[in-house]
Design a protein around this motif. Structure first.
Motif, PDB file in Angstrom:
ATOM      1  N   VAL A   1      14.051  -5.148   8.905  1.00 20.75           N
ATOM      2  CA  VAL A   1      14.673  -3.830   8.935  1.00 20.75           C
ATOM      3  C   VAL A   1      13.923  -2.968   9.945  1.00 20.75           C
ATOM      4  CG1 VAL A   1      15.176  -1.782   7.570  1.00 20.75           C
ATOM      5  CG2 VAL A   1      15.354  -4.023   6.516  1.00 20.75           C
ATOM      6  N   PRO A   2      14.621  -2.359  10.873  1.00 24.12           N
ATOM      7  CA  PRO A   2      13.946  -1.468  11.819  1.00 24.12           C
ATOM      8  C   PRO A   2      13.240  -0.329  11.083  1.00 24.12           C
ATOM      9  CG  PRO A   2      16.188  -1.942  12.542  1.00 24.12           C
ATOM     10  CD  PRO A   2      16.051  -2.483  11.147  1.00 24.12           C
ATOM     11  N   TYR A   3      12.114   0.083  11.627  1.00 24.45           N
ATOM     12  CA  TYR A   3      11.286   1.122  10.990  1.00 24.45           C
ATOM     13  C   TYR A   3      12.080   2.385  10.669  1.00 24.45           C
ATOM     14  CZ  TYR A   3       7.301   4.156  10.128  1.00 24.45           C
ATOM     15  OH  TYR A   3       6.400   5.018   9.551  1.00 24.45           O
ATOM     16  N   GLY A   4      12.946   2.801  11.569  1.00 24.02           N
ATOM     17  CA  GLY A   4      13.719   4.021  11.381  1.00 24.02           C
ATOM     18  C   GLY A   4      14.691   3.974  10.214  1.00 24.02           C
ATOM     19  N   ARG A   5      14.975   2.815   9.713  1.00 24.29           N
ATOM     20  CA  ARG A   5      15.913   2.695   8.589  1.00 24.29           C
ATOM     21  C   ARG A   5      15.223   2.760   7.230  1.00 24.29           C
ATOM     22  NH1 ARG A   5      20.986  -0.950  10.383  1.00 24.29           N
ATOM     23  NH2 ARG A   5      21.174  -0.022  12.436  1.00 24.29           N
ATOM     24  N   HIS A   6      13.914   2.826   7.226  1.00 22.65           N
ATOM     25  CA  HIS A   6      13.190   2.951   5.968  1.00 22.65           C
ATOM     26  C   HIS A   6      13.187   4.410   5.516  1.00 22.65           C
ATOM     27  CE1 HIS A   6      11.586  -1.121   5.711  1.00 22.65           C
ATOM     28  NE2 HIS A   6      11.423  -1.062   7.021  1.00 22.65           N
ATOM     29  N   SER A   7      13.102   4.617   4.225  1.00 23.75           N
ATOM     30  CA  SER A   7      13.031   5.971   3.688  1.00 23.75           C
ATOM     31  C   SER A   7      11.678   6.595   4.027  1.00 23.75           C
ATOM     32  CB  SER A   7      13.208   5.945   2.166  1.00 23.75           C
ATOM     33  OG  SER A   7      12.058   5.373   1.550  1.00 23.75           O
ATOM     34  N   HIS A   8      11.588   7.910   3.889  1.00 23.92           N
ATOM     35  CA  HIS A   8      10.306   8.580   4.129  1.00 23.92           C
ATOM     36  C   HIS A   8       9.234   8.034   3.195  1.00 23.92           C
ATOM     37  CE1 HIS A   8      11.583  11.420   7.121  1.00 23.92           C
ATOM     38  NE2 HIS A   8      12.601  11.794   6.366  1.00 23.92           N
ATOM     39  N   ASP A   9       9.590   7.810   1.936  1.00 19.43           N
ATOM     40  CA  ASP A   9       8.613   7.281   0.990  1.00 19.43           C
ATOM     41  C   ASP A   9       8.110   5.900   1.411  1.00 19.43           C
ATOM     42  OD1 ASP A   9       8.718   9.549  -0.589  1.00 19.43           O
ATOM     43  OD2 ASP A   9      10.146   8.698  -2.023  1.00 19.43           O
ATOM     44  N   GLU A  10       9.007   5.069   1.914  1.00 19.11           N
ATOM     45  CA  GLU A  10       8.588   3.745   2.386  1.00 19.11           C
ATOM     46  C   GLU A  10       7.662   3.870   3.595  1.00 19.11           C
ATOM     47  OE1 GLU A  10      12.221   0.728   1.367  1.00 19.11           O
ATOM     48  OE2 GLU A  10      12.611   2.274   2.884  1.00 19.11           O
ATOM     49  N   LYS A  11       7.982   4.792   4.494  1.00 18.74           N
ATOM     50  CA  LYS A  11       7.135   4.993   5.672  1.00 18.74           C
ATOM     51  C   LYS A  11       5.754   5.488   5.265  1.00 18.74           C
ATOM     52  CE  LYS A  11      11.027   6.008   8.678  1.00 18.74           C
ATOM     53  NZ  LYS A  11      11.739   7.073   9.402  1.00 18.74           N
ATOM     54  N   TRP A  12       5.687   6.413   4.308  1.00 18.15           N
ATOM     55  CA  TRP A  12       4.387   6.902   3.831  1.00 18.15           C
ATOM     56  C   TRP A  12       3.607   5.754   3.194  1.00 18.15           C
ATOM     57  CZ3 TRP A  12       4.471  10.502   6.846  1.00 18.15           C
ATOM     58  CH2 TRP A  12       5.298  11.604   6.806  1.00 18.15           C
ATOM     59  N   ALA A  13       4.311   4.904   2.462  1.00 19.24           N
ATOM     60  CA  ALA A  13       3.641   3.766   1.829  1.00 19.24           C
ATOM     61  C   ALA A  13       3.076   2.801   2.877  1.00 19.24           C
ATOM     62  CB  ALA A  13       4.605   3.034   0.894  1.00 19.24           C
ATOM     63  N   PHE A  14       3.822   2.554   3.951  1.00 25.19           N
ATOM     64  CA  PHE A  14       3.304   1.703   5.032  1.00 25.19           C
ATOM     65  C   PHE A  14       2.018   2.295   5.589  1.00 25.19           C
ATOM     66  CE2 PHE A  14       7.934   0.499   6.283  1.00 25.19           C
ATOM     67  CZ  PHE A  14       7.986  -0.454   5.293  1.00 25.19           C
ATOM     68  N   SER A  15       2.045   3.588   5.819  1.00 28.30           N
ATOM     69  CA  SER A  15       0.881   4.271   6.377  1.00 28.30           C
ATOM     70  C   SER A  15      -0.312   4.172   5.432  1.00 28.30           C
ATOM     71  CB  SER A  15       1.227   5.733   6.651  1.00 28.30           C
ATOM     72  OG  SER A  15       0.132   6.428   7.157  1.00 28.30           O
ATOM     73  N   CYS A  16      -0.074   4.394   4.163  1.00 28.06           N
ATOM     74  CA  CYS A  16      -1.165   4.319   3.178  1.00 28.06           C
ATOM     75  C   CYS A  16      -1.695   2.898   3.049  1.00 28.06           C
ATOM     76  CB  CYS A  16      -0.715   4.886   1.847  1.00 28.06           C
ATOM     77  SG  CYS A  16      -0.453   6.685   1.905  1.00 28.06           S
ATOM     78  N   ASP A  17      -0.825   1.908   3.177  1.00 23.77           N
ATOM     79  CA  ASP A  17      -1.286   0.514   3.179  1.00 23.77           C
ATOM     80  C   ASP A  17      -2.229   0.264   4.357  1.00 23.77           C
ATOM     81  OD1 ASP A  17       0.260  -0.027   0.935  1.00 23.77           O
ATOM     82  OD2 ASP A  17       1.830  -1.090   2.054  1.00 23.77           O
ATOM     83  N   ASP A  18      -1.885   0.824   5.509  1.00 22.86           N
ATOM     84  CA  ASP A  18      -2.743   0.676   6.689  1.00 22.86           C
ATOM     85  C   ASP A  18      -4.086   1.370   6.473  1.00 22.86           C
ATOM     86  OD1 ASP A  18      -0.732  -0.739   7.948  1.00 22.86           O
ATOM     87  OD2 ASP A  18      -0.045   0.972   9.140  1.00 22.86           O
ATOM     88  N   ILE A  19      -4.038   2.564   5.904  1.00 25.95           N
ATOM     89  CA  ILE A  19      -5.274   3.306   5.618  1.00 25.95           C
ATOM     90  C   ILE A  19      -6.146   2.526   4.651  1.00 25.95           C
ATOM     91  CG2 ILE A  19      -6.164   5.369   4.440  1.00 25.95           C
ATOM     92  CD1 ILE A  19      -3.777   6.882   5.789  1.00 25.95           C
ATOM     93  N   GLN A  20      -5.531   1.929   3.635  1.00 24.45           N
ATOM     94  CA  GLN A  20      -6.295   1.137   2.676  1.00 24.45           C
ATOM     95  C   GLN A  20      -6.937  -0.071   3.349  1.00 24.45           C
ATOM     96  OE1 GLN A  20      -6.794   1.995  -0.760  1.00 24.45           O
ATOM     97  NE2 GLN A  20      -8.440   0.565  -0.254  1.00 24.45           N
ATOM     98  N   ALA A  21      -6.205  -0.717   4.247  1.00 30.23           N
ATOM     99  CA  ALA A  21      -6.756  -1.871   4.962  1.00 30.23           C
ATOM    100  C   ALA A  21      -7.960  -1.456   5.808  1.00 30.23           C
ATOM    101  CB  ALA A  21      -5.677  -2.510   5.839  1.00 30.23           C
ATOM    102  N   ILE A  22      -7.881  -0.306   6.462  1.00 31.08           N
ATOM    103  CA  ILE A  22      -9.014   0.200   7.249  1.00 31.08           C
ATOM    104  C   ILE A  22     -10.198   0.469   6.331  1.00 31.08           C
ATOM    105  CG2 ILE A  22      -9.839   2.149   8.630  1.00 31.08           C
ATOM    106  CD1 ILE A  22      -6.879   2.338   9.681  1.00 31.08           C
ATOM    107  N   SER A  23      -9.932   1.108   5.211  1.00 32.34           N
ATOM    108  CA  SER A  23     -10.991   1.416   4.243  1.00 32.34           C
ATOM    109  C   SER A  23     -11.635   0.144   3.708  1.00 32.34           C
ATOM    110  CB  SER A  23     -10.418   2.244   3.097  1.00 32.34           C
ATOM    111  OG  SER A  23     -11.416   2.593   2.171  1.00 32.34           O
ATOM    112  N   ASP A  24     -10.815  -0.835   3.383  1.00 32.59           N
ATOM    113  CA  ASP A  24     -11.337  -2.107   2.876  1.00 32.59           C
ATOM    114  C   ASP A  24     -12.216  -2.800   3.916  1.00 32.59           C
ATOM    115  OD1 ASP A  24      -9.926  -1.626   0.537  1.00 32.59           O
ATOM    116  OD2 ASP A  24      -8.340  -3.079   0.984  1.00 32.59           O
ATOM    117  N   TYR A  25     -11.777  -2.794   5.172  1.00 32.02           N
ATOM    118  CA  TYR A  25     -12.570  -3.438   6.213  1.00 32.02           C
ATOM    119  C   TYR A  25     -13.880  -2.696   6.444  1.00 32.02           C
ATOM    120  CZ  TYR A  25     -13.959  -5.873  10.381  1.00 32.02           C
ATOM    121  OH  TYR A  25     -14.675  -6.626  11.276  1.00 32.02           O
ATOM    122  N   LEU A  26     -13.817  -1.370   6.428  1.00 27.55           N
ATOM    123  CA  LEU A  26     -15.022  -0.570   6.624  1.00 27.55           C
ATOM    124  C   LEU A  26     -16.041  -0.861   5.532  1.00 27.55           C
ATOM    125  CD1 LEU A  26     -16.530   1.726   8.137  1.00 27.55           C
ATOM    126  CD2 LEU A  26     -15.394   3.312   6.546  1.00 27.55           C
TER     127      LEU A  26
END
Length: 93
Positions: free
Chosen positions: A1-26
């Motif tokens: 699914v193209p990124y633009g077709r996701h809901s705002h909540d899904e987009k925020w969740a993607f972003s938070c998943d990325d933040i968590q991955a950065i935090s975990d690696y750090l």
């Protein structure tokens, strides 16, 4: 699914998943690759500082404050180390 077709909540969740991955690696490291800051730390600071220091309530800000205390400390540590004049240069006079 193209990124633009996701809901705002899904987009925020993607972003938070990325933040968590950065935090975990750090983990408990001072900087991303050890005791000294590198280009990746500069890049991460630039992106993460926006969430933490712009006076808006970003979902990522809430997520970081609730779930990533070491990442919040990392951003603060970088700011203290390399932006000692932060308050003077980021506020209107």
């Amino acid at each position: 699914v193209p990124y633009g077709r996701h809901s705002h909540d899904e987009k925020w969740a993607f972003s938070c998943d990325d933040i968590q991955a950065i935090s975990d690696y750090l983990g408990d490291k001072k900087y991303f690759f050890g005791d000294a800051a590198t280009t990746i730390d500069c890049t991460l600071f630039a992106h993460l500082a926006q969430f933490l220091y712009i006076p808006l309530e970003f979902p990522q800000k809430s997520y970081m404050n609730s779930n990533c205390p070491t990442l919040v400390a990392y951003v603060g540590r970088f700011k203290e180390q390399y932006w000692k004049d932060w308050e003077n240069i980021t506020h209107d006079k």
